[in-house]
Write a protein that holds these residues in place. Structure first.
Motif, mmCIF file in Angstrom:
data_model
loop_
_atom_site.group_PDB
_atom_site.id
_atom_site.type_symbol
_atom_site.label_atom_id
_atom_site.label_comp_id
_atom_site.label_asym_id
_atom_site.label_seq_id
_atom_site.Cartn_x
_atom_site.Cartn_y
_atom_site.Cartn_z
ATOM 1 N N THR A 19 0.868 -1.209 0.176
ATOM 2 C CA THR A 19 0.025 -0.084 -0.014
ATOM 3 C C THR A 19 0.888 1.271 0.005
ATOM 4 O OG1 THR A 19 -0.109 0.485 2.315
ATOM 5 C CG2 THR A 19 -1.584 -1.095 1.338
ATOM 6 N N GLY A 20 0.163 2.395 0.065
ATOM 7 C CA GLY A 20 0.883 3.525 0.350
ATOM 8 C C GLY A 20 1.294 3.895 1.703
ATOM 9 N N ASP A 21 1.778 4.931 2.277
ATOM 10 C CA ASP A 21 2.032 5.120 3.654
ATOM 11 C C ASP A 21 0.850 5.750 4.308
ATOM 12 O OD1 ASP A 21 2.745 5.914 6.149
ATOM 13 O OD2 ASP A 21 4.953 6.259 5.631
ATOM 14 N N PRO A 22 0.000 5.071 5.075
ATOM 15 C CA PRO A 22 -1.194 5.831 5.600
ATOM 16 C C PRO A 22 -0.853 7.216 6.330
ATOM 17 C CG PRO A 22 -1.041 3.491 6.335
ATOM 18 C CD PRO A 22 0.378 4.045 5.682
ATOM 19 N N TYR A 23 0.360 7.424 6.777
ATOM 20 C CA TYR A 23 0.804 8.604 7.461
ATOM 21 C C TYR A 23 0.583 9.765 6.692
ATOM 22 C CZ TYR A 23 3.448 12.206 9.933
ATOM 23 O OH TYR A 23 3.820 13.176 10.674
ATOM 24 N N PHE A 24 0.610 9.766 5.283
ATOM 25 C CA PHE A 24 0.551 10.848 4.377
ATOM 26 C C PHE A 24 -0.762 10.897 3.638
ATOM 27 C CE2 PHE A 24 5.299 9.880 4.694
ATOM 28 C CZ PHE A 24 5.723 11.004 4.937
ATOM 29 N N ASP A 25 -1.671 9.954 3.976
ATOM 30 C CA ASP A 25 -3.173 10.048 3.314
ATOM 31 C C ASP A 25 -3.690 11.408 3.570
ATOM 32 O OD1 ASP A 25 -2.738 7.516 2.387
ATOM 33 O OD2 ASP A 25 -4.336 6.561 3.585
ATOM 34 N N GLN A 26 -3.731 12.032 4.819
ATOM 35 C CA GLN A 26 -4.475 13.317 5.038
ATOM 36 C C GLN A 26 -3.756 14.498 3.961
ATOM 37 O OE1 GLN A 26 -4.094 14.431 8.948
ATOM 38 N NE2 GLN A 26 -5.372 16.392 8.641
ATOM 39 N N ASP A 27 -2.373 14.230 3.957
ATOM 40 C CA ASP A 27 -1.836 15.322 3.465
ATOM 41 C C ASP A 27 -2.181 15.288 1.697
ATOM 42 O OD1 ASP A 27 -0.369 15.746 5.409
ATOM 43 O OD2 ASP A 27 1.471 15.565 4.512
ATOM 44 N N PHE A 28 -2.126 13.880 1.238
ATOM 45 C CA PHE A 28 -2.346 13.843 -0.248
ATOM 46 C C PHE A 28 -3.790 14.121 -0.320
ATOM 47 C CE2 PHE A 28 0.956 10.549 -0.371
ATOM 48 C CZ PHE A 28 1.761 11.442 -1.259
ATOM 49 N N LYS A 29 -5.103 13.969 0.336
ATOM 50 C CA LYS A 29 -6.206 14.376 0.403
ATOM 51 C C LYS A 29 -6.526 16.126 0.315
ATOM 52 C CE LYS A 29 -8.567 10.255 2.142
ATOM 53 N NZ LYS A 29 -9.287 9.442 3.053
ATOM 54 N N LYS A 30 -5.602 16.573 1.354
ATOM 55 C CA LYS A 30 -5.952 17.829 1.684
ATOM 56 C C LYS A 30 -5.391 19.007 0.745
ATOM 57 C CE LYS A 30 -6.131 21.213 5.520
ATOM 58 N NZ LYS A 30 -5.831 21.316 6.959
ATOM 59 N N ILE A 31 -3.958 18.656 0.370
ATOM 60 C CA ILE A 31 -3.223 19.475 -0.406
ATOM 61 C C ILE A 31 -3.809 19.668 -1.970
ATOM 62 C CG2 ILE A 31 -1.457 18.039 -1.706
ATOM 63 C CD1 ILE A 31 -1.224 21.155 0.326
ATOM 64 N N ASN A 32 -4.679 18.179 -2.427
ATOM 65 C CA ASN A 32 -5.109 18.434 -3.695
ATOM 66 C C ASN A 32 -6.380 19.200 -3.767
ATOM 67 O OD1 ASN A 32 -3.420 16.532 -4.647
ATOM 68 N ND2 ASN A 32 -4.573 14.663 -4.197
ATOM 69 N N LEU A 33 -6.745 19.697 -2.705
ATOM 70 C CA LEU A 33 -8.100 20.507 -2.685
ATOM 71 C C LEU A 33 -7.668 21.884 -2.535
ATOM 72 C CD1 LEU A 33 -10.386 18.254 -0.416
ATOM 73 C CD2 LEU A 33 -10.412 18.492 -2.919
ATOM 74 N N SER A 34 -6.400 22.275 -2.170
ATOM 75 C CA SER A 34 -5.922 23.522 -1.936
ATOM 76 C C SER A 34 -5.497 24.278 -2.909
ATOM 77 C CB SER A 34 -4.970 23.743 -0.676
ATOM 78 O OG SER A 34 -3.720 23.132 -1.090
#
Length: 203
Positions: A19-34
């Motif tokens: 899988t990817g690294d779950p630690y960065f999931d929030q970053d990937f989700k949030k930054i794509n919207l900003s």
């Protein structure tokens, strides 16, 4: 590599999924919207020094001198708006407050909050070698300057040419402007993230 390491220890390959690294999931989700918007025409510089001294990578005086160099270079420069964010748990706030006061007592130090919230509102980030925050900055696609004050030869971001390297306070202002005018290509960043973190979909 983790997948391959587990097989000789008796793990069934059919039960393992990369899988990817779950630690960065929030970053990937949030930054794509900003979207970052300049508020006052200044270049917003996030200075987020990692706790290299606290982790035994350099002496305290070396780290303090590096911090003072950066503050001297940026605090009075009208082109920049400085945001100073220290580690939420490893850094001693009072130590940093004394350092900052010796240069400019008006500089505000932030310690709490998620680093991605600060990255979202800045144009560029300055970190020390071996800084974990560089990954967050790559995800946000903002330029990274690594102030390599102890000449670290093992920083992966410098090795892969994903960050700009700085050794002295005198070159820092010009390097900031250069890194914004000629940023690292998004393709290069995406290739690195895919290679090292595999899945970068936030899931």
């Amino acid at each position: 590599s983790l997948f391959s390491d587990l097989i000789p220890h008796g793990f069934d390959p059919k039960t393992l999924f990369v899988t990817g690294d779950p630690y960065f999931d929030q970053d990937f989700k949030k930054i794509n919207l900003s979207t970052r918007k300049k508020l006052n025409g200044k270049i917003r510089v996030l200075f987020a020094p990692s706790t290299n001294y606290e982790h035994g990578l350099c002496s305290k005086s070396e780290q303090n001198n590096a911090i003072l160099s950066i503050l001297r270079s940026l605090s009075k420069n009208k082109k920049f708006e400085l945001i100073f964010k220290i580690h939420p748990s490893s850094a001693n706030l009072s130590d940093y407050e004394k350092l900052v006061a010796s240069i400019d007592p008006d500089i505000k130090i932030y310690q709490t909050g998620n680093i991605i919230d600060y990255i979202e509102t800045t144009d560029i980030i300055i970190v020390f070698p071996a800084g974990f925050i560089s990954i967050n900055a790559l995800i946000a696609k903002i330029p990274i300057i690594i102030f390599n004050f102890y000449n670290d030869k093992n920083d992966i971001f410098l090795e892969k040419n994903l960050a700009f390297e700085c050794h002295s306070e005198s070159e820092l202002p010009n390097l900031i402007e250069l890194s914004i005018k000629k940023p690292i290509s998004e393709d290069k960043i995406n290739n690195f993230l895919s290679s090292f973190y595999y899945k970068t979909d936030g899931l």
